[in-house]
Scaffold this motif. Structure first.
Motif, PDB file in Angstrom:
ATOM      1  N   LYS A 169       0.650  -0.609   0.013  1.00 33.59           N
ATOM      2  CA  LYS A 169       0.155   0.145   0.556  1.00 33.59           C
ATOM      3  C   LYS A 169       0.673   1.023   0.256  1.00 33.59           C
ATOM      4  N   ALA A 170       2.214   1.016   0.891  1.00 33.79           N
ATOM      5  CA  ALA A 170       3.028   2.612   0.733  1.00 33.79           C
ATOM      6  C   ALA A 170       3.578   2.341  -0.153  1.00 33.79           C
ATOM      7  N   LEU A 171       3.902   1.380  -0.847  1.00 31.67           N
ATOM      8  CA  LEU A 171       4.616   1.260  -2.440  1.00 31.67           C
ATOM      9  C   LEU A 171       3.412   1.755  -3.446  1.00 31.67           C
ATOM     10  N   GLU A 172       2.615   1.673  -3.551  1.00 34.02           N
ATOM     11  CA  GLU A 172       1.253   2.085  -4.434  1.00 34.02           C
ATOM     12  C   GLU A 172       0.994   3.994  -4.308  1.00 34.02           C
ATOM     13  N   GLN A 173       1.376   4.313  -2.598  1.00 33.35           N
ATOM     14  CA  GLN A 173       0.926   5.601  -2.076  1.00 33.35           C
ATOM     15  C   GLN A 173       2.556   6.488  -2.941  1.00 33.35           C
ATOM     16  N   ALA A 174       3.616   5.668  -3.099  1.00 31.12           N
ATOM     17  CA  ALA A 174       4.570   6.395  -2.769  1.00 31.12           C
ATOM     18  C   ALA A 174       4.992   6.462  -4.959  1.00 31.12           C
ATOM     19  N   VAL A 175       4.876   5.494  -5.713  1.00 31.68           N
ATOM     20  CA  VAL A 175       4.443   5.417  -6.661  1.00 31.68           C
ATOM     21  C   VAL A 175       3.558   6.682  -7.299  1.00 31.68           C
ATOM     22  N   ARG A 176       2.305   6.507  -6.970  1.00 27.27           N
ATOM     23  CA  ARG A 176       1.239   7.581  -7.565  1.00 27.27           C
ATOM     24  C   ARG A 176       1.753   8.876  -6.488  1.00 27.27           C
ATOM     25  N   GLY A 187      -6.179   3.208 -12.966  1.00 22.61           N
ATOM     26  CA  GLY A 187      -5.620   1.731 -12.411  1.00 22.61           C
ATOM     27  C   GLY A 187      -4.858   1.137 -11.576  1.00 22.61           C
ATOM     28  N   SER A 188      -4.966  -0.155 -10.824  1.00 25.80           N
ATOM     29  CA  SER A 188      -4.177  -0.329 -10.777  1.00 25.80           C
ATOM     30  C   SER A 188      -4.459  -1.941 -10.204  1.00 25.80           C
ATOM     31  N   LYS A 189      -3.325  -2.694  -9.938  1.00 23.70           N
ATOM     32  CA  LYS A 189      -4.315  -4.375  -9.261  1.00 23.70           C
ATOM     33  C   LYS A 189      -2.742  -5.002  -8.791  1.00 23.70           C
ATOM     34  N   LEU A 190      -2.707  -5.944  -7.926  1.00 25.41           N
ATOM     35  CA  LEU A 190      -1.445  -6.402  -7.300  1.00 25.41           C
ATOM     36  C   LEU A 190      -1.606  -8.029  -8.286  1.00 25.41           C
ATOM     37  N   VAL A 191      -0.552  -8.278  -8.398  1.00 25.49           N
ATOM     38  CA  VAL A 191      -0.648  -9.739  -9.291  1.00 25.49           C
ATOM     39  C   VAL A 191       0.806 -10.408  -8.212  1.00 25.49           C
ATOM     40  N   ALA A 192       0.097 -11.754  -7.887  1.00 24.23           N
ATOM     41  CA  ALA A 192       1.059 -12.539  -7.719  1.00 24.23           C
ATOM     42  C   ALA A 192       1.773 -13.245  -8.519  1.00 24.23           C
ATOM     43  N   VAL A 193       3.828 -13.312  -7.664  1.00 24.43           N
ATOM     44  CA  VAL A 193       4.674 -13.704  -8.820  1.00 24.43           C
ATOM     45  C   VAL A 193       5.417 -14.982  -8.425  1.00 24.43           C
ATOM     46  N   GLY A 194       5.102 -15.195  -7.257  1.00 23.76           N
ATOM     47  CA  GLY A 194       5.411 -16.514  -5.979  1.00 23.76           C
ATOM     48  C   GLY A 194       6.281 -16.021  -4.845  1.00 23.76           C
ATOM     49  N   PHE A 195       6.583 -16.737  -4.549  1.00 23.38           N
ATOM     50  CA  PHE A 195       6.974 -17.480  -3.072  1.00 23.38           C
ATOM     51  C   PHE A 195       6.224 -16.338  -1.694  1.00 23.38           C
ATOM     52  N   GLY A 196       5.162 -15.760  -2.208  1.00 27.42           N
ATOM     53  CA  GLY A 196       4.212 -14.915  -1.185  1.00 27.42           C
ATOM     54  C   GLY A 196       4.255 -13.815  -1.816  1.00 27.42           C
ATOM     55  N   ILE A 197       5.423 -13.322  -2.873  1.00 27.28           N
ATOM     56  CA  ILE A 197       5.614 -11.776  -2.719  1.00 27.28           C
ATOM     57  C   ILE A 197       4.153 -11.771  -4.213  1.00 27.28           C
ATOM     58  N   LYS A 198       4.227  -9.806  -4.326  1.00 27.21           N
ATOM     59  CA  LYS A 198       3.161  -9.494  -5.150  1.00 27.21           C
ATOM     60  C   LYS A 198       3.627  -8.577  -5.846  1.00 27.21           C
ATOM     61  N   LYS A 199       2.949  -8.594  -6.769  1.00 19.47           N
ATOM     62  CA  LYS A 199       3.715  -7.216  -7.579  1.00 19.47           C
ATOM     63  C   LYS A 199       2.853  -6.153  -7.879  1.00 19.47           C
ATOM     64  N   LEU A 200       3.170  -4.577  -8.092  1.00 20.09           N
ATOM     65  CA  LEU A 200       2.030  -3.818  -8.514  1.00 20.09           C
ATOM     66  C   LEU A 200       1.789  -3.108  -9.842  1.00 20.09           C
ATOM     67  N   GLN A 201       0.822  -3.826 -10.526  1.00 19.40           N
ATOM     68  CA  GLN A 201       0.878  -3.569 -12.205  1.00 19.40           C
ATOM     69  C   GLN A 201       0.039  -2.117 -11.983  1.00 19.40           C
ATOM     70  N   ILE A 202       0.199  -1.608 -12.539  1.00 16.66           N
ATOM     71  CA  ILE A 202      -0.386  -0.355 -12.557  1.00 16.66           C
ATOM     72  C   ILE A 202      -0.460   0.329 -14.340  1.00 16.66           C
ATOM     73  N   ASN A 203      -1.513   1.572 -14.419  1.00 15.55           N
ATOM     74  CA  ASN A 203      -1.920   2.010 -15.949  1.00 15.55           C
ATOM     75  C   ASN A 203      -1.890   3.274 -15.683  1.00 15.55           C
ATOM     76  N   LEU A 204      -1.180   4.251 -16.627  1.00 16.45           N
ATOM     77  CA  LEU A 204      -1.095   5.191 -16.941  1.00 16.45           C
ATOM     78  C   LEU A 204      -1.481   5.802 -18.394  1.00 16.45           C
ATOM     79  N   VAL A 205      -1.457   6.925 -18.642  1.00 15.16           N
ATOM     80  CA  VAL A 205      -1.608   7.836 -19.637  1.00 15.16           C
ATOM     81  C   VAL A 205      -0.309   8.848 -19.623  1.00 15.16           C
ATOM     82  N   ILE A 206       0.074   8.692 -20.555  1.00 14.69           N
ATOM     83  CA  ILE A 206       0.958  10.075 -21.070  1.00 14.69           C
ATOM     84  C   ILE A 206       0.990  10.452 -22.227  1.00 14.69           C
ATOM     85  N   GLU A 207       1.353  12.102 -21.985  1.00 13.89           N
ATOM     86  CA  GLU A 207       1.948  12.911 -23.450  1.00 13.89           C
ATOM     87  C   GLU A 207       3.189  12.620 -23.888  1.00 13.89           C
ATOM     88  N   ASP A 208       3.159  11.952 -25.396  1.00 12.59           N
ATOM     89  CA  ASP A 208       4.999  11.305 -25.089  1.00 12.59           C
ATOM     90  C   ASP A 208       5.582  12.757 -25.256  1.00 12.59           C
TER      91      ASP A 208
END
Length: 238
Positions: A169-176, A187-208
């Protein structure tokens, strides 16, 4: 007209073309539109024949455990989505590409009315040459006043923590907390990567023209208390 039967080549070709520039059927995140379209397929599309549809199918499959909780109208059939199916209602960022306002139509009509060189029967007299130059100047001024919409991209970032004890939660707050002109977090979600670890997958829109993804990732990786690394999982132009 919406999507056609996905069990036919024509239907799969339509889906492949639709997902060529989109990560999702509508909007910037998974929804019931993706669920219904995914369920309409009996198996993954042939990656060689329909590469974009296959990529979308594989990506949508990662949300399968969350299908019932995804936003949208579950009563709609997948044929309610696709070409000419109120795309702008669900994806307003696409609007700049389609000038359909009366003002835009009038400007194009005005352009058509500008006769740059006059009639074929008009003799190139001094007055005629002056009129032609004035029309050219007027046309150039009108064109210069039209600005093109900024080029934008939709990006999906994977942000990986150090271990399973990292406060996600703190990681996502830092990113945002990163705020920049030309950057909009989605939007964002947590995705399991194994061994109880989850990564944050987050979408964003940028002006190139305003946002460098390399610099943005460096800034995210700078949150060393939470972030181990970040990767671009998907990217598409709007």
């Amino acid at each position: 007209m919406g999507f056609l039967d996905f069990l036919t080549d024509q239907g799969l070709q339509l889906l492949d073309g639709w997902t060529a520039k989109r990560s999702y059927i509508i909007g910037y995140g998974p929804s019931q539109a993706d669920v219904k379209s995914f369920q309409a397929l009996k198996e993954a599309p042939d990656a060689k024949k329909y590469p974009h549809a296959a990529r979308w199918y594989k990506h949508t499959a990662t949300f399968e455990s969350e299908f019932s909780s995804l936003p949208g109208d579950p009563s709609k059939a997948y044929t309610a989505y696709g070409p000419e199916s109120s795309e702008l209602t669900h994806n307003p960022a696409k609007a700049p590409e389609k000038e359909t306002t009366k003002e835009a139509a009038k400007e194009e009509e005005d352009d058509d009315e500008v006769d740059l060189f006059g009639s074929d029967d008009e003799e190139e007299t001094e007055d005629a040459a002056k009129i032609r130059e004035e029309r050219l100047a007027e046309y150039a001024k009108k064109k210069a006043g039209k600005t093109k919409p900024a080029a934008k991209s939709i990006v999906t970032l994977d942000v990986k923590p150090w271990d399973d004890e990292t406060d996600m939660k703190a990681l996502e707050q830092a990113v945002r907390s990163i705020e920049k002109d030309g950057l909009v977090w989605g939007g964002s979600k947590l995705v399991a990567v194994g061994f109880g670890i989850k990564k944050l997958q987050i979408n964003l829109v940028i002006e190139d023209d305003k946002i460098s993804l390399d610099e943005l990732q460096e800034e995210i990786d700078g949150f060393e208390d939470f972030v181990q690394s970040s990767d671009i999982a998907a990217m598409q132009k709007l």
